[in-house]
Structures are given as structure tokens and as C-alpha cells.
Design a protein around this motif. Structure first.
Motif, PDB file in Angstrom:
ATOM      1  N   PRO A 123       1.914  27.886  46.129  1.00  0.00           N
ATOM      2  CA  PRO A 123       2.787  26.963  45.406  1.00  0.00           C
ATOM      3  C   PRO A 123       4.097  27.654  45.016  1.00  0.00           C
ATOM      4  CG  PRO A 123       0.549  26.805  44.583  1.00  0.00           C
ATOM      5  CD  PRO A 123       0.587  27.990  45.506  1.00  0.00           C
ATOM      6  N   GLY A 138       1.533  24.123  48.062  1.00  0.00           N
ATOM      7  CA  GLY A 138       0.315  24.864  48.370  1.00  0.00           C
ATOM      8  C   GLY A 138      -0.525  24.066  49.356  1.00  0.00           C
ATOM      9  N   ARG A 143      -7.059  27.426  50.171  1.00  0.00           N
ATOM     10  CA  ARG A 143      -6.352  28.151  49.110  1.00  0.00           C
ATOM     11  C   ARG A 143      -5.941  29.559  49.511  1.00  0.00           C
ATOM     12  NH1 ARG A 143      -9.719  31.623  46.281  1.00  0.00           N
ATOM     13  NH2 ARG A 143     -11.891  31.427  46.902  1.00  0.00           N
ATOM     14  N   GLN A 146      -5.019  32.213  46.923  1.00  0.00           N
ATOM     15  CA  GLN A 146      -4.695  31.566  45.652  1.00  0.00           C
ATOM     16  C   GLN A 146      -5.977  31.244  44.889  1.00  0.00           C
ATOM     17  OE1 GLN A 146      -1.351  31.239  44.737  1.00  0.00           O
ATOM     18  NE2 GLN A 146      -1.392  32.579  46.530  1.00  0.00           N
ATOM     19  N   HIS A 148      -6.746  28.489  43.424  1.00  0.00           N
ATOM     20  CA  HIS A 148      -7.125  27.082  43.566  1.00  0.00           C
ATOM     21  C   HIS A 148      -6.428  26.460  44.769  1.00  0.00           C
ATOM     22  CE1 HIS A 148      -8.909  26.889  39.534  1.00  0.00           C
ATOM     23  NE2 HIS A 148      -7.901  27.639  39.162  1.00  0.00           N
ATOM     24  N   CYS A 149      -7.037  25.427  45.296  1.00  0.00           N
ATOM     25  CA  CYS A 149      -6.345  24.538  46.220  1.00  0.00           C
ATOM     26  C   CYS A 149      -5.416  23.667  45.367  1.00  0.00           C
ATOM     27  CB  CYS A 149      -7.345  23.665  46.969  1.00  0.00           C
ATOM     28  SG  CYS A 149      -8.352  24.579  48.159  1.00  0.00           S
ATOM     29  N   THR A 150      -4.263  23.275  45.926  1.00  0.00           N
ATOM     30  CA  THR A 150      -3.269  22.573  45.117  1.00  0.00           C
ATOM     31  C   THR A 150      -2.512  21.506  45.912  1.00  0.00           C
ATOM     32  OG1 THR A 150      -1.600  24.247  45.632  1.00  0.00           O
ATOM     33  CG2 THR A 150      -2.850  24.564  43.592  1.00  0.00           C
ATOM     34  N   LEU A 166       2.134  20.493  39.404  1.00  0.00           N
ATOM     35  CA  LEU A 166       1.214  21.150  40.332  1.00  0.00           C
ATOM     36  C   LEU A 166      -0.204  20.805  39.899  1.00  0.00           C
ATOM     37  CD1 LEU A 166       0.815  23.190  42.694  1.00  0.00           C
ATOM     38  CD2 LEU A 166       0.603  24.952  40.919  1.00  0.00           C
ATOM     39  N   HIS A 167      -0.967  20.216  40.809  1.00  0.00           N
ATOM     40  CA  HIS A 167      -2.349  19.831  40.522  1.00  0.00           C
ATOM     41  C   HIS A 167      -3.291  20.841  41.168  1.00  0.00           C
ATOM     42  CE1 HIS A 167      -1.231  15.802  39.050  1.00  0.00           C
ATOM     43  NE2 HIS A 167      -0.229  15.962  39.905  1.00  0.00           N
ATOM     44  N   ARG A 168      -4.216  21.347  40.392  1.00  0.00           N
ATOM     45  CA  ARG A 168      -5.217  22.287  40.898  1.00  0.00           C
ATOM     46  C   ARG A 168      -6.505  21.535  41.159  1.00  0.00           C
ATOM     47  NH1 ARG A 168      -4.005  27.074  36.551  1.00  0.00           N
ATOM     48  NH2 ARG A 168      -2.091  27.782  37.560  1.00  0.00           N
ATOM     49  N   GLY A 172     -11.612  26.278  44.005  1.00  0.00           N
ATOM     50  CA  GLY A 172     -11.336  27.715  43.971  1.00  0.00           C
ATOM     51  C   GLY A 172     -12.234  28.407  42.972  1.00  0.00           C
ATOM     52  N   THR A 175     -10.610  30.540  36.920  1.00  0.00           N
ATOM     53  CA  THR A 175      -9.710  31.504  36.289  1.00  0.00           C
ATOM     54  C   THR A 175      -9.871  31.410  34.791  1.00  0.00           C
ATOM     55  OG1 THR A 175      -7.928  29.891  36.249  1.00  0.00           O
ATOM     56  CG2 THR A 175      -8.011  31.366  38.158  1.00  0.00           C
TER      57      THR A 175
END
Length: 177
Positions: A123, A138, A143, A146, A148-150, A166-168, A172, A175
Motif C-alpha cells: 500500500p 496493495g 499480501r 505485508q 494484511h491483504c488490502t 486503506l482496508h485490511r 494476514g 499485528t
């Protein structure tokens, strides 16, 4: 006089369906249904996803990526341009390495307000010295390194971009805050 609501944008890239995932996550399909314009910055891998996004979205602005071949390259451009509510939007898959990206993109796309790109799966949201906003949503399915996938959403209104989010996705490793 009633005013129109802002135009809702969904920004995607690097979906790699079915190579990295069988399909887009349900959360992304819901976002497709809610968006006025879906923007895809390449690396579809399979034309089936292009067909489905064309069928399910109100408007699609899209390009091919380095992993797209055959019919995808026949149907999609390498660079796409669209005007959305007075906002001059461009889409491309690759912009080169991160260092110097803003300067390169400003030189290549001097007539844009926003450039959406992909390729790195990382991202990105910066603004160049010339005012060009660069966005990489992203990947919602791959991912890589990263957490997370986004994907991203935003709104366009009166020639400006607003509410970039940005949406997670829950695909993933967790965190800690």
C-alpha cells in the motif's frame, strides 16, 4: 437545490485470481456492489475476474499488469485515464522502484490529479511536489511481505479526492497495536 452525493471509488490491484486465491474475498465483492467506480491496476491473471467485475460494477477503469497475457492484454490498456467528478485519474500497473516514484510519475503524468498503481503489493499513499496523488491499494488476495491483504476506497467530488481509506482484510498474520 439538492446536491449529488460524492462518487464512491473502489481501488484494487494485484488480485492474481485464481493463482493466489480462488476468488476475491466477500468483503471486496460487497465493496464492488457499493462503489460507483471500480479501479483495477492490473495483475488479474484470469479473464474470468475481468468478466465478473465488468458485470458486477457500475463502471470499471482498469489496466493490464505484467502477469496478464492473451485476452487480458487485448481487452485492457497499459494506461487508463478517466475523469470522475472533475478529478483527472490515471491507472497504470508499474511505476518502478519506490525511490524517486513521485518525481517520475509527475513527469510522466503531468495532467493527472491521481495515479493509481499496483505491482508491489505494498500500500502507498503519497503526494508529489506537483500535487499528484499516488495510490497503491496493495492486494486483496496476496499480501506477500505485508501483514494484511488490502484494498482502498475513496470518494471523488468537485475535482478532488476525499476519504481515502486503506482496508485490511483478515487474511494476514495478526499485528499488535
Amino acid at each position: 437545490m439538492p446536491t449529488r452525493p460524492p462518487t464512491r471509488l473502489l481501488l484494487l490491484a494485484d488480485t492474481h485470481v485464481p493463482k493466489r486465491a480462488r476468488d476475491l474475498p466477500e468483503q471486496v465483492w460487497r465493496a464492488v456492489e457499493e462503489a460507483d467506480v471500480v479501479v483495477h491496476a492490473g495483475d488479474w491473471v484470469d479473464v474470468r475476474l475481468l468478466d465478473e467485475l465488468e458485470a458486477r460494477s457500475r463502471r470499471l477503469v482498469a489496466v493490464f499488469g505484467n502477469n496478464d497475457h492473451g485476452e487480458l492484454r487485448e481487452r485492457l490498456p497499459e494506461v487508463a485515464h478517466a475523469e470522475i467528478e472533475g478529478l483527472r485519474l490515471g491507472v497504470v500497473h508499474e511505476t518502478g522502484q519506490a525511490q524517486g516514484r513521485e518525481q517520475r510519475a509527475s513527469a510522466l503524468y503531468p495532467d493527472l490529479d491521481v495515479l493509481v498503481f499496483g505491482h508491489s503489493h505494498i500500500p502507498w499513499d503519497t503526494t508529489s511536489a506537483t500535487g499528484l496523488r499516488l495510490l497503491n491499494p496493495g492486494s486483496p488476495t496476496d499480501r506477500r511481505r505485508q501483514p494484511h491483504c488490502t484494498y482502498m476506497t475513496a470518494t471523488a467530488e468537485d475535482g478532488a479526492l476525499h476519504d481515502v481509506t486503506l482496508h485490511r482484510l483478515g487474511l494476514g498474520r495478526p499485528t499488535t497495536p
